[in-house]
Structures are given as C-alpha cells and as structure tokens.
Design an enzyme around this catalytic site. Structure first.
Site, PDB file in Angstrom:
ATOM      1  N   LYS A 224       0.748  -1.134   0.050  1.00 30.48           N
ATOM      2  CA  LYS A 224      -0.134  -0.067  -0.079  1.00 30.48           C
ATOM      3  C   LYS A 224       0.818   1.261   0.048  1.00 30.48           C
ATOM      4  O   LYS A 224       1.922   1.233   0.107  1.00 30.48           O
ATOM      5  CB  LYS A 224      -0.820  -0.014   1.279  1.00 30.48           C
TER       6      LYS A 224
HETATM    7  C1  LIG Z   1      -9.336  -3.318  -1.722  1.00 29.15           C
HETATM    8  C2  LIG Z   1      -8.672  -3.934  -0.550  1.00 29.15           C
HETATM    9  N1  LIG Z   1      -9.419  -3.895   0.546  1.00 29.15           N
HETATM   10  C3  LIG Z   1      -8.930  -4.461   1.711  1.00 29.15           C
HETATM   11  C4  LIG Z   1      -7.817  -5.060   2.023  1.00 29.15           C
HETATM   12  C5  LIG Z   1      -7.306  -5.724   2.995  1.00 29.15           C
HETATM   13  O1  LIG Z   1      -6.085  -5.067   3.612  1.00 29.15           O
HETATM   14  P1  LIG Z   1      -4.904  -5.850   4.542  1.00 29.15           P
HETATM   15  O2  LIG Z   1      -4.239  -6.601   3.532  1.00 29.15           O
HETATM   16  O3  LIG Z   1      -4.422  -4.858   5.284  1.00 29.15           O
HETATM   17  O4  LIG Z   1      -5.996  -6.607   5.418  1.00 29.15           O
HETATM   18  C6  LIG Z   1      -7.081  -5.010   0.738  1.00 29.15           C
HETATM   19  C7  LIG Z   1      -5.534  -5.599   0.735  1.00 29.15           C
HETATM   20  O5  LIG Z   1      -4.801  -5.583  -0.212  1.00 29.15           O
HETATM   21  C8  LIG Z   1      -7.409  -4.464  -0.671  1.00 29.15           C
HETATM   22  O6  LIG Z   1      -6.668  -4.340  -1.676  1.00 29.15           O
END
Ligand SMILES: Cc1ncc(COP(=O)(O)O)c(C=O)c1O
Length: 438
Positions: A224
């Site tokens: 990210k």
């Molecule tokens: C669109 C979206 N939502 C939620 C998440 C979840 O994030 P995390 O990996 O921090 O749980 C991601 C992770 O890639 C994502 O791309």
C-alpha cells in the site's frame, strides 16, 4: 534537464524506436537491460524517522497503546489517529491491525449483519467479500466499468429492500465516481463504506478518499501507499459510528482517550473483537503518514510525465478516471480493443524490460471456487440461510462485463522513485510496442 527538454528527448528516443521495427520479443534490443520495478512505496522512504519511532517505543518499554511503564502514556497510535483524521479531513480516525480488520470494524459500526445485503464490485480483494460474510450478511456483486471501479448504474440495479450498504472500493489508485455513487446511495437510503486500501492519498474533487462516504478504511500492508508491513485504519465524522467502531475493535470497551475524543459515551457495550494496533506499528505509521504527501506528489509527477509522453499516440485509450487530478497515479492503464491485443502488449513489454500487467492486486471474486460454493466456517452460517442467500448464484454469470473489461486492460506500475530515464523508458517502450500490437 527541464521537463520540456526531457519530454522532447523521450519523444525523440521514441521516434527512433518506432523507426526500428525490432521488438525485443522478436529478437530486437530491449529498451532496458534490467526490468523496471515500481517497488514498495512505503519501504523505499524508510529512514531515521521510522527507526527513531521504533527505538523510542523500545526505550520507553511501551509497546501497548493504552498503558505501560513510566509516568507518560504511550502516544504513538493515538498521535497517528489524530494526524490521520486531520489529513483525511474527518472528525475521527481509528487504527486497527489490518485493512481486513478495518472492513469488519466498519461493517460492525454500521450494524450490518444477518438478513442484510452489501454490494461490492466483482473485481476487488478477498477481504471485501470475506468481511461481509463474516458479518453474517450477504455479498452482492456489481460490475465494474472502464474506470476499473464500481459501475454506479449497475450498483443501482443490484439494490433490493435488504441492501444496507455499498463498498465503494477505490481500486488501483483511482477514486470511484463518488458523485454518482453517493447520489444512488442517498436515493435508496443505503450507507457508503469507502475502501481506500489501494488508494490511500488519492482524492475526489479535492476531498481525500475515505472522507466522502459514511466511513472510510485504509490498509497499510506492504503493497500500500504507506506501510508498517501490516496495519489498517478507519475514518468517519459520525460520533456514533466512531464509538461503535472503537468498541468493536477493542472487546466492546470504550477507553478514556477515545471517550475524551468523543466528548461523551453514547452507547452500551456489546461483544467486540480485538484489533488494537501496537505502538511499534503506530510509530512506524506515524513516520510514514508524515511522508504520504511526498509519496503521492512523486507518483503524480511521474505519471503526469508518462501521460504527457503518450498523449499524441494514435488510438490510445486509457482508463476512465472520474477525477484525474485526484488519482494516486500508481498505475497507467491502457484499454485495448481485444484480449489478444492486450496479451501481445503484455508479452512484448515484458521483453522490453518495461513490464505491463493485466489488472492485478485484486481478483475476479465471483469465480473463486470458495465463493461459487458459498463456503463458510459453519454449515448454518447466516449469510446463505435466507431465501435470497439460498437463491443467489455467484460464478462467471454474475459479472460478464467485469471480466470483459479486465481482459482488455494492461497496467504499467508507476513508482515514486522512478528516475527521468525510467520514465523515458516507459514512454519509449509504449510508443514502440503499442502501434506494433494494434
Ligand atoms: C481493496 C482492498 N481492501 C482491503 C484489503 C485488506 O487489507 P489488509 O491486507 O491490510 O488486510 C486490501 C488488501 O490488499 C485491498 O486491496
């Protein structure tokens, strides 16, 4: 070299390349000797600031956000929350352990559960679907369009009397068409949860993504915009949603610092989870958040130069962006007429060592076997027990347009640390390969 002479020399190089038909994939000389890689944005700017934050947590022996040894309270996570709320122009921010935890917390804050339907794009990350199922609600897919984001018209078509919320997922750096999504949501009285995991730092009509709907969530996992390896956050300006969120993320409790932020408690306790962020993560994310705008500016500057270098390319079609100025600019996506053209482009760009990829970072969820099979942790899971839940069918049939769109696009990743010569290589490679594959 100034911007103008840079673009002129990139175009000249491109012209030279165009007169040479030898694509690397056909045995010609590749544009680059080694593959271009955008890398992980946040880790590329790690320096003394992140290190000092971590060392302070160690020196103070205060790894836990609410209390610890010493006379002064731990403040890394708390400061991160205050600065995040200010940056995102919301009243409140809550730090959690991941973007997935933030989604679950947001759904709990909205009071979504069995019998409720939540609409999400057919192309997004597993977490979006999983969080809805884990809340006991029913996920309903809507198509994406040429913006690679939720199609507001299809969103409206998917609304039923049971629909409680939509996940407006700002995918791959570009904000959704929020004016249209918010208008549909208001018309039908449904809540808007913005998932900004892939677009932290983007904005829509000058408002930070996450601040436009009822709630916004972010991920700080390594892929990210900023990162502590893992991490998540939620923002809202609604005190009731914030209180529900903070209670849900911490066993149903409302701790004094958040009670103070709210002014007063408004709610009773309920059974919550435990998604508290540690001070180590909070310290690193505080240092990273203070660099967010620098990363975003670098990405936008680099993407602008790529767009400028490709602007006159005949027939070029790009991703539709409802607010190009608000784009995080982590990708430049090209829209081809057919899958075979797109595939040829991807193969040829790889050979030039300037990789382009089919849309990635998300998955076509309805065709994932566990989703098609409606698999859950327990056979009596509420999501699929209702009449609608039993009747709903996932699989390729529920997203033909999404899959057609994904077949046509190729994205080139933009990195914040790209040099002028990296950008010139992108421009030169696209100008060499694009006409050849059409
Ligand atoms: C669109 C979206 N939502 C939620 C998440 C979840 O994030 P995390 O990996 O921090 O749980 C991601 C992770 O890639 C994502 O791309």
């Amino acid at each position: 070299m100034n911007r103008r002479s840079f673009l002129v020399s990139a175009a000249a190089a491109a012209g030279a390349a165009m007169s040479s038909p030898a694509l690397a994939v056909e045995g010609g000389k590749p544009i680059r000797r080694t593959p271009l890689s955008a890398g992980y944005f946040g880790t590329q700017v790690y320096d003394d600031h992140e290190q000092n934050q971590l060392l302070e947590v160690l020196a103070n022996r205060q790894p836990f956000r609410w209390y610890g040894p010493g006379s002064r309270p731990p403040l890394k996570v708390a400061t991160f929350e205050k600065e995040l709320a200010a940056r995102m122009q919301t009243r409140f921010a809550l730090a959690v352990t991941s973007g997935t935890a933030a989604l679950s917390t947001a759904l709990a804050a909205l009071g979504i559960g069995p019998g409720d339907e939540v609409i999400l794009p057919a192309w997004t990350w597993y977490s979006c679907y999983n969080a809805i199922v884990l809340a006991g609600a029913l996920p309903v897919f809507a198509e994406i369009d040429e913006s690679l984001n939720l199609d507001p018209a299809d969103l409206e078509d998917k609304i039923t009397p049971q629909t409680r919320a939509v996940m407006a997922v700002h995918l791959q750096g570009s904000p959704c068409d929020m004016d249209r999504i918010l208008a549909v949501a208001r018309k039908h009285g449904i809540k808007v949860l913005e998932d900004c995991a892939q677009s932290m730092g983007a904005s829509y009509k000058s408002k930070p993504v996450g601040s436009l709907g009822d709630l916004g969530v972010y991920s700080m996992q390594i892929n990210k915009t900023i990162t502590a390896g893992e991490g998540g956050a939620l923002v809202t300006s609604d005190p009731v949603l914030f209180e529900r969120a903070t209670r849900f993320h911490d066993l149903g409790l409302l701790r004094p610092p958040h009670e103070q932020w709210l002014g007063r408690a408004r709610l009773e306790s309920f059974a919550g989870s435990q998604f508290r962020m540690s001070e180590f993560t909070g310290g690193v994310l505080l240092a990273q958040l203070r660099k967010l705008d620098r990363i975003v500016e670098a990405l936008r500057g680099n993407a602008r130069q790529v767009h400028a270098g490709l602007g006159d390319l005949k027939g070029l079609r790009l991703r539709q962006r409802p607010d190009p100025d608000g784009d995080l600019a982590s990708f430049v996506f090209l829209d081809f007429r057919t899958k075979s053209q797109r595939d040829r482009f991807v193969t040829a760009m790889k050979a030039e060592n300037v990789p382009a990829h089919p849309p990635s970072g998300s998955v076509l969820l309805p065709v994932q076997p566990y989703i098609e099979q409606k698999a859950t942790v327990h056979p009596a899971w509420p999501s699929f027990q209702s009449k609608r839940g039993k009747a709903i069918r996932y699989g390729a049939g529920c997203c033909p347009r999404t899959s057609a769109v994904l077949d046509r696009f190729a994205g080139i990743a933009i990195g914040p640390k790209y040099t002028r010569s990296d950008i010139a290589d992108i421009v030169t490679a696209v100008r060499k390969v694009y006409p050849a594959v059409l």
